[in-house]
Design a protein around this motif. Structure first.
Motif, PDB file in Angstrom:
ATOM      1  N   UNK A   1      12.603  -9.977 -33.433  1.00  0.00           N
ATOM      2  CA  UNK A   1      12.766  -9.158 -34.632  1.00  0.00           C
ATOM      3  C   UNK A   1      12.807  -9.982 -35.908  1.00  0.00           C
ATOM      4  N   UNK A   2      13.399 -11.175 -35.839  1.00  0.00           N
ATOM      5  CA  UNK A   2      13.503 -12.022 -37.028  1.00  0.00           C
ATOM      6  C   UNK A   2      12.499 -13.172 -37.002  1.00  0.00           C
ATOM      7  N   UNK A   3      11.543 -13.121 -36.066  1.00  0.00           N
ATOM      8  CA  UNK A   3      10.518 -14.154 -35.959  1.00  0.00           C
ATOM      9  C   UNK A   3       9.298 -13.766 -36.793  1.00  0.00           C
ATOM     10  N   UNK A   4       8.485 -14.731 -37.213  1.00  0.00           N
ATOM     11  CA  UNK A   4       7.286 -14.407 -38.003  1.00  0.00           C
ATOM     12  C   UNK A   4       6.258 -13.603 -37.218  1.00  0.00           C
ATOM     13  N   UNK A   5       6.235 -13.752 -35.902  1.00  0.00           N
ATOM     14  CA  UNK A   5       5.292 -13.033 -35.052  1.00  0.00           C
ATOM     15  C   UNK A   5       6.030 -12.095 -34.108  1.00  0.00           C
ATOM     16  N   UNK A   6       5.388 -10.978 -33.763  1.00  0.00           N
ATOM     17  CA  UNK A   6       5.894 -10.168 -32.667  1.00  0.00           C
ATOM     18  C   UNK A   6       5.560 -10.884 -31.362  1.00  0.00           C
ATOM     19  N   UNK A   7       6.077 -10.377 -30.246  1.00  0.00           N
ATOM     20  CA  UNK A   7       5.763 -10.994 -28.963  1.00  0.00           C
ATOM     21  C   UNK A   7       4.264 -10.960 -28.698  1.00  0.00           C
ATOM     22  N   UNK A   8       3.632  -9.803 -28.940  1.00  0.00           N
ATOM     23  CA  UNK A   8       2.192  -9.700 -28.713  1.00  0.00           C
ATOM     24  C   UNK A   8       1.406 -10.672 -29.573  1.00  0.00           C
ATOM     25  N   UNK A   9       1.818 -10.835 -30.836  1.00  0.00           N
ATOM     26  CA  UNK A   9       1.145 -11.787 -31.722  1.00  0.00           C
ATOM     27  C   UNK A   9       1.361 -13.224 -31.262  1.00  0.00           C
ATOM     28  N   UNK A  10       2.555 -13.520 -30.727  1.00  0.00           N
ATOM     29  CA  UNK A  10       2.836 -14.869 -30.230  1.00  0.00           C
ATOM     30  C   UNK A  10       1.952 -15.200 -29.036  1.00  0.00           C
ATOM     31  N   UNK A  11       1.753 -14.229 -28.147  1.00  0.00           N
ATOM     32  CA  UNK A  11       0.873 -14.451 -26.997  1.00  0.00           C
ATOM     33  C   UNK A  11      -0.559 -14.675 -27.469  1.00  0.00           C
ATOM     34  N   UNK A  12      -1.027 -13.821 -28.378  1.00  0.00           N
ATOM     35  CA  UNK A  12      -2.399 -13.956 -28.872  1.00  0.00           C
ATOM     36  C   UNK A  12      -2.587 -15.282 -29.604  1.00  0.00           C
ATOM     37  N   UNK A  13      -1.612 -15.673 -30.415  1.00  0.00           N
ATOM     38  CA  UNK A  13      -1.708 -16.942 -31.144  1.00  0.00           C
ATOM     39  C   UNK A  13      -1.801 -18.118 -30.174  1.00  0.00           C
ATOM     40  N   UNK A  14      -0.995 -18.092 -29.113  1.00  0.00           N
ATOM     41  CA  UNK A  14      -1.004 -19.178 -28.136  1.00  0.00           C
ATOM     42  C   UNK A  14      -2.345 -19.242 -27.402  1.00  0.00           C
ATOM     43  N   UNK A  15      -2.889 -18.077 -27.060  1.00  0.00           N
ATOM     44  CA  UNK A  15      -4.194 -18.053 -26.386  1.00  0.00           C
ATOM     45  C   UNK A  15      -5.281 -18.620 -27.294  1.00  0.00           C
ATOM     46  N   UNK A  16      -5.262 -18.242 -28.566  1.00  0.00           N
ATOM     47  CA  UNK A  16      -6.289 -18.711 -29.486  1.00  0.00           C
ATOM     48  C   UNK A  16      -6.149 -20.199 -29.765  1.00  0.00           C
ATOM     49  N   UNK A  17      -4.932 -20.699 -29.840  1.00  0.00           N
ATOM     50  CA  UNK A  17      -4.735 -22.139 -30.024  1.00  0.00           C
ATOM     51  C   UNK A  17      -5.332 -22.909 -28.846  1.00  0.00           C
ATOM     52  N   UNK A  18      -5.083 -22.412 -27.636  1.00  0.00           N
ATOM     53  CA  UNK A  18      -5.640 -23.063 -26.443  1.00  0.00           C
ATOM     54  C   UNK A  18      -7.154 -22.962 -26.440  1.00  0.00           C
ATOM     55  N   UNK A  19      -7.694 -21.818 -26.874  1.00  0.00           N
ATOM     56  CA  UNK A  19      -9.151 -21.638 -26.917  1.00  0.00           C
ATOM     57  C   UNK A  19      -9.792 -22.602 -27.898  1.00  0.00           C
ATOM     58  N   UNK A  20      -9.200 -22.759 -29.081  1.00  0.00           N
ATOM     59  CA  UNK A  20      -9.771 -23.679 -30.066  1.00  0.00           C
ATOM     60  C   UNK A  20      -9.796 -25.111 -29.531  1.00  0.00           C
ATOM     61  N   UNK A  21      -8.712 -25.486 -28.828  1.00  0.00           N
ATOM     62  CA  UNK A  21      -8.670 -26.836 -28.254  1.00  0.00           C
ATOM     63  C   UNK A  21      -9.789 -27.033 -27.245  1.00  0.00           C
ATOM     64  N   UNK A  22     -10.022 -26.047 -26.390  1.00  0.00           N
ATOM     65  CA  UNK A  22     -11.071 -26.153 -25.378  1.00  0.00           C
ATOM     66  C   UNK A  22     -12.457 -26.159 -26.011  1.00  0.00           C
TER      67      UNK A  22
END
Length: 291
Positions: free
Chosen positions: A219-240
Motif C-alpha cells: 500500500x505504501x510502496x511505489x508499485x503494486x504487487x502486480x506492477x512489481x512482478x511485471x517490473x521484475x520480469x521486464x528487468x530480466x527480459x532486458x538483461x537477456x
C-alpha cells in the motif's frame, strides 16, 4: 565446536557453507547429534553476530544462557552467536543457518543478547517472512545471480532486524512487518521470475500470509504487487536481450510469459518499442543477433 552422534547407526553428516554479501549460510543434514559451541572457538571476526536457523525436518533443542528452546520442523530461532551455546538434534534433521554480523543489524552486542527469546513460528508475520526467505535461499542459492544474492542479503538483514526490534522496542511491528514482507516479496519474485504461475495467491501461500496481507504490504510502496512482478520480469527480459542471443520467444518464456504476443505488447507498453527493436537499438544490427 564439537559434535557427536546420539545413536548407534551408520553416521552421515552433509554440510555446505557459502558466504555472500557479508553473511554466511550453512546447510546441514545429519543423523541425530549433539553440538556444543564454545566461545573461545568462535572466530574473533564473528564474535558479535546473530544466527537465524530454520529447521526443515527433525527437531532442534537449543540451550543458551540457562534457557532451553525447542524448535520443531517448520519453525526457526534467532540467537546470539557471541555466547556459548549447545544443540541437541534428537532425530535425523535438515537445517539452514545464516550468520549475520551485529553491525549489519544495527544493534549493539548488549541488544544482541536480547534477541534469543525462543522459537519463532513461521505462522507469525515475521516468522513467515524469515522462513520463506531461508527456504528460498536453501533451494535457489546456487542459481541466483549477483544482484539476486545482494537483494537476498539485504532482505534477510531487514527481516532479522524486525525480530530484534520486537525485543528492543525500536520500531513499529505493524509498519515493520509490511516493509519486511514487501522486501521479501520483491526478492522472491526476482528469484522466481521464470515461473509463469507467479501470482498473489502463489506468493501468499509461499510467504505463509493471506492475500489481503500481501497486498496491504504494498500500500505504501511505489508499485503494486502486480506492477512489481511485471517490473521484475521486464528487468530480466532486458538483461537477456542485451547479454544473450536468445530469440524473443525464448526470452519471453524464460521470464515467465507463455504467450510471446502478450510479452511483446507488455514490453512495448513499457519501452515504446518491441523487444527486437529494443535489442537492435541497444546493440546495433551486428551478426548473430536474433529477433
Amino acid at each position: 565446536m564439537s559434535a557427536k552422534t546420539l545413536r548407534e547407526a551408520p553416521a552421515y553428516r552433509r554440510m555446505s557453507r557459502r558466504s555472500f554479501e557479508g553473511l554466511a549460510m550453512s546447510r546441514i543434514a545429519s543423523v541425530p547429534q549433539a553440538v556444543t559451541a564454545h566461545l573461545d572457538e568462535v572466530p574473533a571476526g564473528q564474535i558479535e553476530s546473530a544466527q537465524v536457523q530454520l529447521v526443515h525436518s527433525g527437531r532442534l533443542i537449543l540451550d543458551q544462557a540457562d534457557q532451553q528452546t525447542e524448535v520443531r520442523a517448520g519453525e526457526l530461532v534467532v540467537y546470539d552467536a557471541s555466547r556459548p551455546f549447545s544443540f541437541v538434534y534428537p532425530d535425523e534433521f535438515r537445517t539452514t543457518i545464516v550468520q549475520i554480523p551485529a553491525r549489519a543489524l544495527g544493534v549493539t552486542n548488549g541488544e544482541l543478547q536480547t534477541i534469543s527469546a525462543g522459537a519463532v513460528s513461521r505462522r507469525s508475520a515475521n516468522g513467515g517472512v524469515l522462513a520463506a526467505l531461508l527456504k528460498a535461499a536453501d533451494a535457489n542459492y546456487d542459481g541466483l545471480g549477483g544482484n539476486s544474492r545482494r537483494a537476498l542479503s539485504r532482505t534477510l538483514v531487514d527481516a532479522v532486524r524486525l525480530v530484534a526490534a520486537e525485543h528492543t522496542d525500536r520500531m513499529s511491528t505493524i509498519d515493520g512487518n509490511r516493509i519486511a514482507l514487501a522486501s521479501a516479496v520483491r526478492s522472491f519474485v526476482a528469484a522466481h521470475v521464470h515461473d509463469p504461475t507467479l501470482s498473489a495467491v502463489v506468493i501468499a501461500a509461499r510467504m505463509h500470509v493471506s492475500v489481503r496481507t500481501l497486498h496491504a504490504a504494498f500500500e505504501d510502496e511505489p508499485d503494486t504487487l502486480g506492477q512489481a512482478i511485471r517490473r521484475s520480469r521486464l528487468e530480466a527480459a532486458r538483461t537477456l536481450l542485451e547479454t544473450t542471443s536468445q530469440t524473443v520467444r525464448s526470452v519471453a518464456e524464460t521470464v515467465g510469459y507463455l504467450d510471446v504476443t502478450h510479452f511483446i505488447r507488455v514490453f512495448k507498453n513499457s519501452e515504446g518499442v518491441t523487444p527486437a527493436q529494443w535489442r537492435r537499438r541497444r546493440l546495433g544490427d551486428g551478426p548473430g543477433l536474433l529477433p
